[in-house]
Design a protein around this motif. Structure first.
Motif, PDB file in Angstrom:
ATOM      1  N   VAL A 111     -24.603 -19.326 -32.746  1.00 50.38           N
ATOM      2  CA  VAL A 111     -24.492 -18.046 -31.553  1.00 50.38           C
ATOM      3  C   VAL A 111     -22.928 -17.958 -31.048  1.00 50.38           C
ATOM      4  N   GLN A 112     -22.177 -16.926 -30.931  1.00 55.30           N
ATOM      5  CA  GLN A 112     -20.715 -16.939 -30.692  1.00 55.30           C
ATOM      6  C   GLN A 112     -20.725 -16.009 -29.611  1.00 55.30           C
ATOM      7  N   ASN A 113     -20.549 -16.566 -28.387  1.00 56.48           N
ATOM      8  CA  ASN A 113     -20.152 -15.762 -27.210  1.00 56.48           C
ATOM      9  C   ASN A 113     -19.062 -16.232 -26.416  1.00 56.48           C
ATOM     10  N   GLN A 114     -18.497 -15.477 -25.532  1.00 51.14           N
ATOM     11  CA  GLN A 114     -17.270 -15.612 -24.769  1.00 51.14           C
ATOM     12  C   GLN A 114     -17.742 -16.903 -23.702  1.00 51.14           C
ATOM     13  N   HIS A 115     -17.062 -17.986 -23.574  1.00 49.67           N
ATOM     14  CA  HIS A 115     -17.138 -19.231 -22.879  1.00 49.67           C
ATOM     15  C   HIS A 115     -15.701 -19.636 -22.451  1.00 49.67           C
ATOM     16  N   ASN A 116     -15.236 -19.812 -21.360  1.00 50.49           N
ATOM     17  CA  ASN A 116     -14.201 -20.394 -20.935  1.00 50.49           C
ATOM     18  C   ASN A 116     -13.991 -20.466 -19.397  1.00 50.49           C
ATOM     19  N   PRO A 117     -13.037 -21.190 -18.688  1.00 53.50           N
ATOM     20  CA  PRO A 117     -13.025 -21.413 -17.323  1.00 53.50           C
ATOM     21  C   PRO A 117     -13.368 -19.990 -16.559  1.00 53.50           C
ATOM     22  N   TRP A 118     -12.996 -18.811 -17.024  1.00 49.93           N
ATOM     23  CA  TRP A 118     -13.048 -17.688 -16.135  1.00 49.93           C
ATOM     24  C   TRP A 118     -14.425 -17.035 -16.559  1.00 49.93           C
ATOM     25  N   HIS A 119     -14.939 -17.348 -17.874  1.00 52.47           N
ATOM     26  CA  HIS A 119     -16.140 -16.789 -17.979  1.00 52.47           C
ATOM     27  C   HIS A 119     -17.294 -17.774 -18.504  1.00 52.47           C
ATOM     28  N   PHE A 160     -30.421 -22.311 -24.504  1.00 52.99           N
ATOM     29  CA  PHE A 160     -31.493 -21.767 -25.615  1.00 52.99           C
ATOM     30  C   PHE A 160     -30.900 -22.370 -26.853  1.00 52.99           C
ATOM     31  N   CYS A 161     -29.818 -22.407 -27.031  1.00 57.04           N
ATOM     32  CA  CYS A 161     -29.027 -22.917 -28.142  1.00 57.04           C
ATOM     33  C   CYS A 161     -29.378 -24.247 -28.285  1.00 57.04           C
ATOM     34  N   GLU A 162     -29.332 -25.206 -27.239  1.00 59.28           N
ATOM     35  CA  GLU A 162     -29.828 -26.544 -27.396  1.00 59.28           C
ATOM     36  C   GLU A 162     -31.292 -26.694 -27.772  1.00 59.28           C
ATOM     37  N   LYS A 163     -32.204 -25.848 -26.955  1.00 59.30           N
ATOM     38  CA  LYS A 163     -33.358 -25.980 -27.137  1.00 59.30           C
ATOM     39  C   LYS A 163     -34.027 -25.811 -28.796  1.00 59.30           C
ATOM     40  N   LYS A 164     -33.348 -24.720 -29.247  1.00 60.61           N
ATOM     41  CA  LYS A 164     -33.327 -24.356 -30.836  1.00 60.61           C
ATOM     42  C   LYS A 164     -32.616 -25.023 -31.606  1.00 60.61           C
ATOM     43  N   ASN A 165     -31.732 -25.903 -31.440  1.00 57.07           N
ATOM     44  CA  ASN A 165     -30.922 -26.360 -32.411  1.00 57.07           C
ATOM     45  C   ASN A 165     -29.959 -25.662 -32.841  1.00 57.07           C
ATOM     46  N   LEU A 166     -29.274 -24.765 -32.270  1.00 57.03           N
ATOM     47  CA  LEU A 166     -28.245 -23.660 -32.777  1.00 57.03           C
ATOM     48  C   LEU A 166     -26.837 -24.219 -32.298  1.00 57.03           C
ATOM     49  N   ILE A 167     -25.889 -24.079 -33.318  1.00 50.57           N
ATOM     50  CA  ILE A 167     -24.564 -24.278 -32.646  1.00 50.57           C
ATOM     51  C   ILE A 167     -23.897 -23.089 -32.014  1.00 50.57           C
ATOM     52  N   PHE A 168     -23.304 -23.563 -30.813  1.00 48.46           N
ATOM     53  CA  PHE A 168     -22.705 -22.545 -30.133  1.00 48.46           C
ATOM     54  C   PHE A 168     -21.410 -22.492 -30.081  1.00 48.46           C
ATOM     55  N   LEU A 169     -20.786 -21.276 -30.436  1.00 50.40           N
ATOM     56  CA  LEU A 169     -19.244 -21.163 -30.896  1.00 50.40           C
ATOM     57  C   LEU A 169     -18.606 -20.210 -29.565  1.00 50.40           C
ATOM     58  N   PRO A 170     -17.951 -21.029 -28.728  1.00 52.69           N
ATOM     59  CA  PRO A 170     -17.272 -20.401 -27.739  1.00 52.69           C
ATOM     60  C   PRO A 170     -16.124 -19.475 -28.042  1.00 52.69           C
ATOM     61  N   TRP A 171     -16.181 -18.190 -28.058  1.00 56.23           N
ATOM     62  CA  TRP A 171     -14.964 -17.395 -28.284  1.00 56.23           C
ATOM     63  C   TRP A 171     -14.041 -17.331 -27.251  1.00 56.23           C
ATOM     64  N   SER A 172     -12.860 -17.186 -27.347  1.00 47.80           N
ATOM     65  CA  SER A 172     -11.708 -17.339 -26.418  1.00 47.80           C
ATOM     66  C   SER A 172     -11.797 -18.412 -25.592  1.00 47.80           C
ATOM     67  N   SER A 218     -23.304 -12.716 -32.511  1.00 48.42           N
ATOM     68  CA  SER A 218     -22.312 -12.840 -31.507  1.00 48.42           C
ATOM     69  C   SER A 218     -22.558 -12.043 -30.264  1.00 48.42           C
ATOM     70  N   ASN A 219     -22.216 -12.339 -29.143  1.00 52.11           N
ATOM     71  CA  ASN A 219     -22.182 -11.505 -28.077  1.00 52.11           C
ATOM     72  C   ASN A 219     -23.803 -10.958 -27.746  1.00 52.11           C
ATOM     73  N   PHE A 220     -24.701 -11.964 -27.861  1.00 51.40           N
ATOM     74  CA  PHE A 220     -25.984 -11.643 -27.646  1.00 51.40           C
ATOM     75  C   PHE A 220     -26.676 -12.386 -26.654  1.00 51.40           C
ATOM     76  N   SER A 221     -27.554 -11.740 -25.982  1.00 45.94           N
ATOM     77  CA  SER A 221     -28.338 -12.402 -25.152  1.00 45.94           C
ATOM     78  C   SER A 221     -29.514 -13.329 -25.665  1.00 45.94           C
ATOM     79  N   VAL A 222     -30.083 -14.288 -24.623  1.00 48.72           N
ATOM     80  CA  VAL A 222     -31.320 -14.662 -25.388  1.00 48.72           C
ATOM     81  C   VAL A 222     -32.301 -13.838 -25.879  1.00 48.72           C
ATOM     82  N   GLU A 277     -23.401 -20.716 -19.325  1.00 47.76           N
ATOM     83  CA  GLU A 277     -24.063 -21.763 -18.725  1.00 47.76           C
ATOM     84  C   GLU A 277     -25.006 -21.428 -17.579  1.00 47.76           C
ATOM     85  N   PHE A 278     -25.044 -20.090 -17.378  1.00 47.60           N
ATOM     86  CA  PHE A 278     -25.995 -19.470 -16.292  1.00 47.60           C
ATOM     87  C   PHE A 278     -26.931 -18.446 -16.728  1.00 47.60           C
ATOM     88  N   ASP A 279     -26.792 -17.869 -18.018  1.00 49.59           N
ATOM     89  CA  ASP A 279     -27.478 -16.918 -18.518  1.00 49.59           C
ATOM     90  C   ASP A 279     -28.483 -17.478 -19.423  1.00 49.59           C
TER      91      ASP A 279
END
Length: 291
Positions: free
Chosen positions: A186-194, A205-217, A167-171, A198-200
């Motif tokens: 991977v659980q990182n913040q993702h919402n319309p303000w954050h 990476f999650c798509e490429k490595k078949n990891l579930i991405f859990l957007p918090w908040s 959680s809260n990890f970079s690539v 999508e850009f880092d």
């Protein structure tokens, strides 16, 4: 209910999860009401619940949320709305690595602390089966990432943890962790303000490595969500689709990538019902630009 596969584990998790944090913080509902929310999520087929050892009032209240979830699962008498099996197969995803001194949030990745809190989470979640998914809550710059992961790998080998997430990890940090133990989420913040994932490179990476991405908040918290209610294009689109702005944003997040599983918080039955209803909301590519 719709489902996603948790990385390469073969485990099916509901396409929307329950973020249980609001059930244990300072404005938490009475215990019976909190348990009703968890039971309602199960009724609707939600089989993925996100928690953490630090979802509590302070250090004296540690593991409150995990114990609450355990009690809710033990007392559930309803008709589990999932097609993946019994309530015992609910995937509880907990986290460790934060402290709550006087109600504050501080990162603490010291290996002995991680070792201890994993064992405490194991006990809080029943003490019989491995923790389905344990996630390091954040990287502590005071300790090498590799040293923090030593007790995590130990816990996997001991059978205390079944699968590991971050959680809260970079690539770069995810890649380092993957060299020590398999990572499934991977659980990182993702919402319309954050929108950093999508850009880092994290979402890609999650798509490429078949990891579930859990957007918090996922809707930005209560204060920011209220701001959305003043955005006319969003409200017009939600009205046209006969849904709330809340469920519209969750649908927008899910459409960002097939690996996304939002985990919106809920402290009322109506909130988890609204979250699940977002699975029926379809947004076109043109409409995605409005959100």
């Amino acid at each position: 209910m719709q489902f996603k596969t948790l990385s390469s584990t073969g485990i099916k998790i509901s396409a929307i999860g329950l973020g249980a944090m609001p059930l244990s913080l300072s404005r938490r509902p009475p215990e019976d009401k909190a348990i009703q929310v968890i039971h309602r999520a199960l009724d609707l087929g939600v089989n993925f619940i996100d928690t953490a050892d630090s979802y509590c009032l302070d250090e004296n209240d540690k593991h409150h949320n995990e114990k609450l979830i355990t009690k809710a699962l033990e007392t559930y008498k309803g008709d589990f709305g999932s097609s993946v099996g019994s309530v015992q197969e609910v995937i509880v995803a907990t986290k460790g690595g934060l402290l709550r001194p006087n109600g504050d949030w501080t990162v603490h990745g010291e290996p002995n602390h991680i070792r201890r809190t994993i064992k405490e989470s194991f006990e809080a979640l029943g003490g019989f089966y491995p923790i389905p998914l344990w996630q390091l809550h954040a990287v502590d710059p005071k300790y090498p990432l590799e040293s923090t992961f030593v007790p995590i790998k130990e816990a996997v080998d001991m059978g205390l943890i079944k699968h590991v997430g971050v959680s809260n990890f970079s690539v770069e940090q995810i890649e380092r962790a993957m060299k020590i133990v398999p990572i499934v989420s991977v659980q990182n913040q993702h919402n319309p303000w954050h929108r950093n994932p999508e850009f880092d490179g994290v979402l890609e990476f999650c798509e490429k490595k078949n990891l579930i991405f859990l957007p918090w908040s996922p809707v930005g918290g209560g204060y920011r969500y209220k701001q959305l209610l003043n955005v006319k294009p969003l409200n017009d689109l939600a009205s046209a689709k006969n849904c709330t702005v809340y469920s519209l944003i969750l649908a927008w997040l899910r459409q960002k990538s097939p690996c996304v599983v939002p985990i919106p918080g809920a402290s009322r039955n109506s909130s988890i019902e609204d979250s699940v209803s977002s699975l029926n909301v379809v947004i076109t590519q043109q409409e995605m630009k409005i959100c």
